[in-house]
Enzyme design. Structure first.
Site, PDB file in Angstrom:
ATOM      1  N   HIS A 164      -9.951  -9.313  10.714  1.00 55.76           N
ATOM      2  CA  HIS A 164      -9.336  -8.395   9.748  1.00 55.76           C
ATOM      3  C   HIS A 164      -9.524  -8.825   8.302  1.00 55.76           C
ATOM      4  CE1 HIS A 164      -7.107  -5.846  12.648  1.00 55.76           C
ATOM      5  NE2 HIS A 164      -7.374  -6.883  13.427  1.00 55.76           N
ATOM      6  N   ASP A 371     -10.369  -8.622  -0.373  1.00 58.92           N
ATOM      7  CA  ASP A 371      -9.528  -8.037   0.674  1.00 58.92           C
ATOM      8  C   ASP A 371     -10.439  -7.554   1.796  1.00 58.92           C
ATOM      9  OD1 ASP A 371      -7.121  -7.222   1.757  1.00 58.92           O
ATOM     10  OD2 ASP A 371      -6.455  -6.226  -0.081  1.00 58.92           O
TER      11      ASP A 371
HETATM   12  C1  GDG Z   1      -4.792  -7.789   6.534  1.00 59.39           C
HETATM   13  C2  GDG Z   1      -6.006  -7.937   5.613  1.00 59.39           C
HETATM   14  C3  GDG Z   1      -6.653  -5.576   6.157  1.00 59.39           C
HETATM   15  C4  GDG Z   1       3.528  -3.086   2.287  1.00 59.39           C
HETATM   16  N1  GDG Z   1       4.691  -3.027   1.630  1.00 59.39           N
HETATM   17  C5  GDG Z   1       5.568  -2.379   2.421  1.00 59.39           C
HETATM   18  C6  GDG Z   1       4.905  -2.032   3.597  1.00 59.39           C
HETATM   19  N2  GDG Z   1       3.640  -2.486   3.499  1.00 59.39           N
HETATM   20  C7  GDG Z   1       2.576  -2.299   4.503  1.00 59.39           C
HETATM   21  C8  GDG Z   1       1.568  -1.307   3.987  1.00 59.39           C
HETATM   22  C9  GDG Z   1       0.306  -1.697   4.741  1.00 59.39           C
HETATM   23  C10 GDG Z   1       0.506  -3.185   5.026  1.00 59.39           C
HETATM   24  O1  GDG Z   1       1.853  -3.501   4.704  1.00 59.39           O
HETATM   25  C11 GDG Z   1      -0.395  -4.065   4.159  1.00 59.39           C
HETATM   26  O2  GDG Z   1      -1.707  -3.968   4.654  1.00 59.39           O
HETATM   27  P1  GDG Z   1      -2.995  -4.430   3.839  1.00 59.39           P
HETATM   28  O3  GDG Z   1      -4.209  -3.982   4.572  1.00 59.39           O
HETATM   29  O4  GDG Z   1      -2.947  -3.832   2.475  1.00 59.39           O
HETATM   30  O5  GDG Z   1      -2.907  -6.016   3.675  1.00 59.39           O
HETATM   31  P2  GDG Z   1      -2.697  -7.355   4.641  1.00 59.39           P
HETATM   32  O6  GDG Z   1      -1.289  -7.462   5.073  1.00 59.39           O
HETATM   33  O7  GDG Z   1      -3.185  -8.478   3.819  1.00 59.39           O
HETATM   34  O8  GDG Z   1      -3.629  -7.153   5.945  1.00 59.39           O
HETATM   35  C12 GDG Z   1      -6.385  -6.588   5.024  1.00 59.39           C
HETATM   36  C13 GDG Z   1      -5.517  -5.579   7.172  1.00 59.39           C
HETATM   37  O9  GDG Z   1      -5.230  -6.900   7.633  1.00 59.39           O
HETATM   38  C14 GDG Z   1      -5.871  -4.706   8.387  1.00 59.39           C
HETATM   39  O10 GDG Z   1      -7.064  -5.111   8.999  1.00 59.39           O
HETATM   40  O11 GDG Z   1      -6.726  -4.283   5.584  1.00 59.39           O
HETATM   41  O12 GDG Z   1      -7.542  -6.710   4.224  1.00 59.39           O
HETATM   42  O13 GDG Z   1      -5.709  -8.878   4.559  1.00 59.39           O
HETATM   43  O14 GDG Z   1       0.205  -1.006   5.961  1.00 59.39           O
HETATM   44  O15 GDG Z   1       2.027  -0.006   4.275  1.00 59.39           O
HETATM   45  N3  GDG Z   1       5.495  -1.358   4.601  1.00 59.39           N
HETATM   46  C15 GDG Z   1       6.812  -1.007   4.415  1.00 59.39           C
HETATM   47  N4  GDG Z   1       7.518  -1.333   3.288  1.00 59.39           N
HETATM   48  C16 GDG Z   1       6.947  -2.016   2.274  1.00 59.39           C
HETATM   49  O16 GDG Z   1       7.599  -2.309   1.256  1.00 59.39           O
HETATM   50  N5  GDG Z   1       7.439  -0.309   5.379  1.00 59.39           N
END
Ligand code: GDG
Length: 472
Positions: A164, A371
């Site tokens: 990921h 990312d």
């Molecule tokens: C890893 C990789 C890759 C955030 N704030 C709140 C909240 N969130 C949720 C978002 C989103 C998730 O958290 C964050 O996902 P990301 O993809 O942006 O980042 P990572 O956690 O670093 O994920 C990344 C991912 O794996 C998938 O393969 O995209 O590159 O680093 O879904 O919605 N959710 C809630 N409240 C918040 O305040 N409910």
């Protein structure tokens, strides 16, 4: 009949101990939803760490029973495992290396030893459940050694691996003393997936130069096996974001939030606390915008949500302090009695409030320094029922390969980010709609369910190709 086992470091639940009893809250995250159709059917299961360290045998037995009902099985980690395997090797060696933060890489043999031992623990837990012909899909950088451990124990199993986070160039990979074991570990799989073509190319190049295995057109030729490597950009549960944004609940929250902030323009940023997300750089760019455009004072605010994460790791603690300082400075310099430039929240919000923030913000500013994919930018686009709003997206996020109609920026280019914000704030509605509509089409077509299907279909294809070759 053969079954499918999903494996990830964390199970898709959060576990809380309250009034002497355990409470399980299933995760609503994208991956859990997408894989729900798999692990919830038939005899299939999901294996992983429940997230707490539980030593008491009676409590462990209670958890095993409860998780069994949810089609999950736990791998229990000790406090030492968490320190050395999770916080140590995973988050202080692999995470910084794979995100190109070489200055943060720890080279600790003790942590490496623990990484091997915990991958072995996962292997043992899987072997208790697996039959020789099962399909096992391993997720992410915490479990790089697991595919090969499984291959040795179950030579005929169908094994897949998906990473990921980014995969770095060979020049970074070669810095890790245990690079060869890590790459050989992943190569136990039949199918290896990354979010982007570049990650896949970096992986193939590192495999060729470090292990000596050659590859052609995405197929690695291993001793009596072929391994397919490809990119599978992960989607989101598009329908869920559309539906939530339209819901009465979210619409009411939007009205309520709007009453509080007035009619000023809003720039939204949402990340886990992480140095890879480029949070300080973004605050600097916003600072420059306010310095150069006095006419925007009182007319635009940034809503900055930072979700607490890995707060025991030193570099994360330092980052939090840096952000506190920068937000303090910009607000101290520009605030008036009825305007605050940055509304900073160090906490997470319930889903319906998150959806409200997405729906009402004029700009989503998503500028990670690196990312793997980044789902926040995709969720913003999906939540724009009115097709309004502007996405400013870092070209270092995997998602930038798909969302070509965003304003793409180099997150290190302070001037460029400042200019993009200014353009975004003044972009006319019809241009916003054209860009949003085209990005929505991409995300709707290739959602999380499609991602799972495409990956699983490919796995089946690779396995049958494999079988053809061995029967010749
Ligand atoms: C890893 C990789 C890759 C955030 N704030 C709140 C909240 N969130 C949720 C978002 C989103 C998730 O958290 C964050 O996902 P990301 O993809 O942006 O980042 P990572 O956690 O670093 O994920 C990344 C991912 O794996 C998938 O393969 O995209 O590159 O680093 O879904 O919605 N959710 C809630 N409240 C918040 O305040 N409910």
């Amino acid at each position: 009949m053969a079954k499918t086992i999903i494996v990830s470091n964390r199970l898709p639940i959060s576990l809380r101990h309250r009034n002497g009893k355990f409470e399980f809250k299933p995760s609503a995250g994208g991956l859990a939803t997408g894989l729900g159709s798999i692990y919830k059917s038939g005899e299939n299961i999901w294996i992983g760490w429940p997230g707490n360290t539980i030593e008491d045998p009676e409590q462990r037995a209670e958890i095993i029973l409860e998780l069994h009902e949810l089609k999950m099985a736990p791998v229990f980690l000790s406090k030492e495992d968490v320190t050395k395997f999770y916080e140590g090797f995973s988050n202080e060696t692999l995470w910084p290396a794979f995100h190109y933060f070489t200055q943060y890489i720890e080279y600790n043999p003790d942590h490496w030893e623990s990484y091997r031992e915990v991958n072995r623990k996962f292997c043992d837990a899987i072997l208790k459940k697996a039959d020789p012909d099962d399909t096992i899909w391993v997720h992410d950088y915490q479990l790089l050694l697991l595919p090969q451990m499984l291959r040795e124990a179950l030579p005929n199993a169908t094994i897949a691996f998906f990473q990921h986070i980014p995969f770095p160039s060979y020049e970074i990979m070669r810095m890790i003393p245990w690079r060869q074991q890590l790459l050989e570990g992943v190569c136990g799989a039949d199918l290896i997936g990354f979010h982007t073509y570049d990650d896949m190319r970096h992986f193939l190049s590192a495999v060729g130069r470090i292990t000596g295995l050659s590859s052609e057109s995405g197929y690695i030729q291993a001793e009596n096996r072929i391994i397919n490597v490809d990119s599978f950009p992960m989607g989101i549960d598009y329908g869920k974001f559309v539906k939530q944004a339209k819901s009465k609940k979210t619409q009411n929250i939007v009205k309520n939030f709007r009453n509080q902030v007035g009619d000023q323009k809003l720039i939204l940023t949402i990340d886990r606390l992480d140095y890879s997300k480029g949070i300080p750089q973004r605050i600097h760019a916003f600072h420059d915008l306010l310095k150069d455009h006095k006419e925007l004072h009182g007319k635009v605010s940034m809503i900055m949500i930072v979700v607490p994460s890995r707060d025991k790791v030193k570099s994360y603690k330092e980052l939090r302090e840096e952000i506190d300082l920068l937000v303090g400075r910009i607000n101290a310099e520009y605030s008036t009695l009825n305007w605050v430039p940055v509304h900073y929240f160090y906490r997470s919000f319930p889903f319906e409030e998150l959806s409200a923030f997405y729906s009402m913000s004029d700009i989503a500013l998503v500028t990670p320094l690196r990312d793997g994919m980044n789902l926040v930018c995709k969720e913003y686009v999906a939540s724009r029922g009115d097709q309004g709003g502007v996405l400013i997206l870092s070209e270092m996020a995997g998602a930038s390969k798909e969302l070509r109609d965003a304003f793409l920026v180099n997150p290190n280019d302070r001037e460029g980010v400042k200019t993009a914000i200014h353009q975004g704030l003044t972009l006319d509605e019809s241009e916003q709609k054209t860009r949003m509509a085209s990005m929505q089409e991409v995300l709707q077509r290739y959602d999380i369910f499609q991602w799972v299907k495409v990956f699983m279909d490919r796995l089946e294809h690779v396995k049958s190709k494999q079988n053809e070759l061995t029967s010749k």
